[in-house]
Design an enzyme around this catalytic site. Structure first.
Site, PDB file in Angstrom:
ATOM      1  N   SER A   1      50.690  16.393  40.944  1.00  0.00           N
ATOM      2  CA  SER A   1      51.400  17.079  42.025  1.00  0.00           C
ATOM      3  C   SER A   1      50.563  18.256  42.505  1.00  0.00           C
ATOM      4  O   SER A   1      50.211  19.136  41.711  1.00  0.00           O
ATOM      5  CB  SER A   1      52.743  17.609  41.525  1.00  0.00           C
ATOM      6  OG  SER A   1      53.261  18.524  42.484  1.00  0.00           O
TER       7      SER A   1
ATOM      8  N   HIS B   1      50.773  13.189  44.421  1.00  0.00           N
ATOM      9  CA  HIS B   1      52.205  13.462  44.552  1.00  0.00           C
ATOM     10  C   HIS B   1      52.395  14.713  45.412  1.00  0.00           C
ATOM     11  O   HIS B   1      51.835  15.774  45.119  1.00  0.00           O
ATOM     12  CB  HIS B   1      52.800  13.664  43.160  1.00  0.00           C
ATOM     13  CG  HIS B   1      54.292  13.782  43.141  1.00  0.00           C
ATOM     14  ND1 HIS B   1      55.135  12.686  43.199  1.00  0.00           N
ATOM     15  CD2 HIS B   1      55.104  14.860  43.058  1.00  0.00           C
ATOM     16  CE1 HIS B   1      56.398  13.098  43.152  1.00  0.00           C
ATOM     17  NE2 HIS B   1      56.409  14.415  43.075  1.00  0.00           N
TER      18      HIS B   1
ATOM     19  N   ASP C   1      55.022  17.314  46.864  1.00  0.00           N
ATOM     20  CA  ASP C   1      56.370  17.862  46.692  1.00  0.00           C
ATOM     21  C   ASP C   1      56.781  18.659  47.914  1.00  0.00           C
ATOM     22  O   ASP C   1      56.330  19.794  48.112  1.00  0.00           O
ATOM     23  CB  ASP C   1      56.403  18.751  45.442  1.00  0.00           C
ATOM     24  CG  ASP C   1      56.468  17.939  44.164  1.00  0.00           C
ATOM     25  OD1 ASP C   1      57.323  17.037  44.084  1.00  0.00           O
ATOM     26  OD2 ASP C   1      55.664  18.198  43.251  1.00  0.00           O
TER      27      ASP C   1
ATOM     28  N   MET D   1      59.543  20.671  49.809  1.00  0.00           N
ATOM     29  CA  MET D   1      60.779  21.425  49.519  1.00  0.00           C
ATOM     30  C   MET D   1      61.182  22.215  50.751  1.00  0.00           C
ATOM     31  O   MET D   1      60.334  22.831  51.407  1.00  0.00           O
ATOM     32  CB  MET D   1      60.539  22.380  48.352  1.00  0.00           C
ATOM     33  CG  MET D   1      60.025  21.686  47.098  1.00  0.00           C
ATOM     34  SD  MET D   1      59.992  22.829  45.708  1.00  0.00           S
ATOM     35  CE  MET D   1      59.171  21.804  44.473  1.00  0.00           C
TER      36      MET D   1
ATOM     37  N   HIS E   1      57.468  13.153  47.920  1.00  0.00           N
ATOM     38  CA  HIS E   1      58.762  13.406  47.274  1.00  0.00           C
ATOM     39  C   HIS E   1      59.515  14.425  48.121  1.00  0.00           C
ATOM     40  O   HIS E   1      59.191  15.608  48.098  1.00  0.00           O
ATOM     41  CB  HIS E   1      58.493  13.931  45.849  1.00  0.00           C
ATOM     42  CG  HIS E   1      59.715  14.274  45.068  1.00  0.00           C
ATOM     43  ND1 HIS E   1      59.649  14.949  43.863  1.00  0.00           N
ATOM     44  CD2 HIS E   1      61.036  14.028  45.287  1.00  0.00           C
ATOM     45  CE1 HIS E   1      60.874  15.111  43.383  1.00  0.00           C
ATOM     46  NE2 HIS E   1      61.735  14.570  44.233  1.00  0.00           N
TER      47      HIS E   1
ATOM     48  N   MET F   1      62.323  16.725  48.816  1.00  0.00           N
ATOM     49  CA  MET F   1      63.450  17.482  48.265  1.00  0.00           C
ATOM     50  C   MET F   1      64.046  18.272  49.418  1.00  0.00           C
ATOM     51  O   MET F   1      63.844  19.492  49.544  1.00  0.00           O
ATOM     52  CB  MET F   1      62.956  18.388  47.119  1.00  0.00           C
ATOM     53  CG  MET F   1      62.622  17.598  45.864  1.00  0.00           C
ATOM     54  SD  MET F   1      61.589  18.495  44.699  1.00  0.00           S
ATOM     55  CE  MET F   1      59.978  18.115  45.375  1.00  0.00           C
TER      56      MET F   1
ATOM     57  N   MET G   1      64.028  12.633  37.811  1.00  0.00           N
ATOM     58  CA  MET G   1      63.661  14.050  37.647  1.00  0.00           C
ATOM     59  C   MET G   1      63.932  14.438  36.196  1.00  0.00           C
ATOM     60  O   MET G   1      65.069  14.368  35.734  1.00  0.00           O
ATOM     61  CB  MET G   1      64.491  14.947  38.570  1.00  0.00           C
ATOM     62  CG  MET G   1      64.152  14.901  40.053  1.00  0.00           C
ATOM     63  SD  MET G   1      62.479  15.387  40.528  1.00  0.00           S
ATOM     64  CE  MET G   1      62.202  16.892  39.633  1.00  0.00           C
TER      65      MET G   1
ATOM     66  N   PHE H   1      60.784  23.666  41.125  1.00  0.00           N
ATOM     67  CA  PHE H   1      59.673  24.469  40.608  1.00  0.00           C
ATOM     68  C   PHE H   1      58.824  23.669  39.618  1.00  0.00           C
ATOM     69  O   PHE H   1      59.354  22.831  38.887  1.00  0.00           O
ATOM     70  CB  PHE H   1      60.202  25.720  39.891  1.00  0.00           C
ATOM     71  CG  PHE H   1      61.080  26.559  40.772  1.00  0.00           C
ATOM     72  CD1 PHE H   1      60.520  27.461  41.679  1.00  0.00           C
ATOM     73  CD2 PHE H   1      62.461  26.424  40.730  1.00  0.00           C
ATOM     74  CE1 PHE H   1      61.335  28.210  42.526  1.00  0.00           C
ATOM     75  CE2 PHE H   1      63.277  27.171  41.567  1.00  0.00           C
ATOM     76  CZ  PHE H   1      62.717  28.071  42.469  1.00  0.00           C
ATOM     77  N   GLY H   2      57.549  23.991  39.594  1.00  0.00           N
ATOM     78  CA  GLY H   2      56.677  23.464  38.552  1.00  0.00           C
ATOM     79  C   GLY H   2      56.843  24.291  37.293  1.00  0.00           C
ATOM     80  O   GLY H   2      57.478  25.361  37.308  1.00  0.00           O
TER      81      GLY H   2
ATOM     82  N   ASP I   1      59.204  12.766  36.562  1.00  0.00           N
ATOM     83  CA  ASP I   1      58.663  13.938  37.265  1.00  0.00           C
ATOM     84  C   ASP I   1      59.264  15.218  36.706  1.00  0.00           C
ATOM     85  O   ASP I   1      60.465  15.462  36.841  1.00  0.00           O
ATOM     86  CB  ASP I   1      58.980  13.795  38.761  1.00  0.00           C
ATOM     87  CG  ASP I   1      58.389  14.915  39.611  1.00  0.00           C
ATOM     88  OD1 ASP I   1      57.686  15.794  39.070  1.00  0.00           O
ATOM     89  OD2 ASP I   1      58.638  14.909  40.831  1.00  0.00           O
TER      90      ASP I   1
ATOM     91  N   GLY J   1      57.891  18.608  33.811  1.00  0.00           N
ATOM     92  CA  GLY J   1      57.717  18.931  32.391  1.00  0.00           C
ATOM     93  C   GLY J   1      56.909  17.903  31.627  1.00  0.00           C
ATOM     94  O   GLY J   1      57.034  17.793  30.401  1.00  0.00           O
TER      95      GLY J   1
ATOM     96  N   GLY K   1      52.073  18.398  37.266  1.00  0.00           N
ATOM     97  CA  GLY K   1      51.444  19.508  37.963  1.00  0.00           C
ATOM     98  C   GLY K   1      50.730  20.382  36.954  1.00  0.00           C
ATOM     99  O   GLY K   1      49.509  20.314  36.772  1.00  0.00           O
TER     100      GLY K   1
HETATM  101  C1  DX5 Z   1      59.591  19.742  40.816  1.00  0.00           C
HETATM  102  C2  DX5 Z   1      58.582  18.760  41.352  1.00  0.00           C
HETATM  103  C3  DX5 Z   1      57.559  18.302  40.350  1.00  0.00           C
HETATM  104  C4  DX5 Z   1      56.844  19.421  39.682  1.00  0.00           C
HETATM  105  C5  DX5 Z   1      56.084  18.959  38.497  1.00  0.00           C
HETATM  106  O1  DX5 Z   1      60.607  19.918  41.735  1.00  0.00           O
HETATM  107  O2  DX5 Z   1      59.211  17.600  41.854  1.00  0.00           O
HETATM  108  O3  DX5 Z   1      56.673  17.370  40.938  1.00  0.00           O
HETATM  109  O4  DX5 Z   1      55.991  20.070  40.558  1.00  0.00           O
HETATM  110  O5  DX5 Z   1      55.483  20.085  37.951  1.00  0.00           O
HETATM  111  P1  DX5 Z   1      55.267  20.284  36.395  1.00  0.00           P
HETATM  112  O6  DX5 Z   1      54.410  19.146  35.948  1.00  0.00           O
HETATM  113  O7  DX5 Z   1      54.630  21.594  36.326  1.00  0.00           O
HETATM  114  O8  DX5 Z   1      56.643  20.218  35.759  1.00  0.00           O
HETATM  115 ZN    ZN Z   2      57.963  15.779  42.599  1.00  0.00          ZN
END
Ligand code: DX5
Ligand code: ZN
Length: 211
Positions: free
Chosen positions: A7, A32, A34, A36, A65, A67, A136, A142-143, A172, A174, A194
């Protein structure tokens, strides 16, 4: 073998062209993206013009993705920008069946994402319209969040629902080498990461560790 989808949320936003080239060289299977909107999730990232500007710089598939609260309005923008897969949230789609039809009609693969509290049963009547289910494993927005272990059972249940169908399961949030192994064992085909990919700059080593 499991596919790795880094990501770019964790990338250096001032150098995205370089970042996606490096990810491609490091063995990423897709990118990927993201998206938002600050409404569906309490964070704001980027829109279709940025995706379009990155498109010429890699041959890797773009895994978008969304969101966002109003996917129907934005899907055509991201299809036109060069997305290969467009994933929307079941929680944000008022008419999920129609929205999945729209994604495929624009020539993209159709994905549905479920937040941790949404059961896979919402997909019961649309399995034949889905190319990918994104589970999810954190709450979206958030990452760098902690993996929610209850989602492993959901991945396994979706795996059994998908038997005999060509549907990819993506996890996706953690994802690190430890949780990656758990997701693979539960049935995930694609892992989004990410933090774990960008951590120390060794993209190739980090991607390999997740596989
Ligand atoms: C969260 C995103 C993920 C996230 C993954 O809303 O959809 O793609 O960025 O990040 P990590 O790998 O840091 O959890
Ligand atoms: Zn994502």
């Amino acid at each position: 073998m499991v596919k790795i989808a880094p990501s770019i949320l964790s990338a250096d936003f001032s150098n995205l062209e370089t970042e996606i080239r490096r990810l491609e060289q490091a063995g990423a299977d897709m990118i990927h993206l993201d998206v938002m909107d600050g409404h569906f999730v309490p964070n704001l990232t980027f829109g279709a013009p940025l995706v379009k500007s990155l498109r010429p710089h890699t041959g890797l598939p773009f895994d978008t993705h969304l969101m966002v609260d109003n996917p129907d309005m934005m899907i055509p923008w991201f299809a036109e920008a060069g997305s290969d897969i467009i994933t929307i949230h079941a929680e944000a789609a008022t008419h999920l069946d129609r929205t999945l039809d729209m994604i495929r009609s624009l020539g993209c693969q159709a994905g549905v994402s479920l937040t941790p509290s949404t059961p896979e049963s919402v997909l019961e009547y649309v399995w034949d319209k889905i190319d990918l289910v994104l589970v999810m494993t954190v709450n979206p927005g958030f990452g760098g969040q902690t993996f929610i272990a209850s989602q492993l059972e959901k991945i396994a249940r979706i795996k059994s629902c998908c038997e005999g169908r060509e549907i990819m399961i993506e996890a996706d949030g953690g994802i690190n080498p430890h949780t990656a192994a758990q997701c693979i064992a539960a049935g995930a085909d694609i892992l989004v990461a990410g933090t774990a990919v960008f951590a120390d700059g060794d993209y190739a080593g980090n991607i390999e560790a997740l596989r």
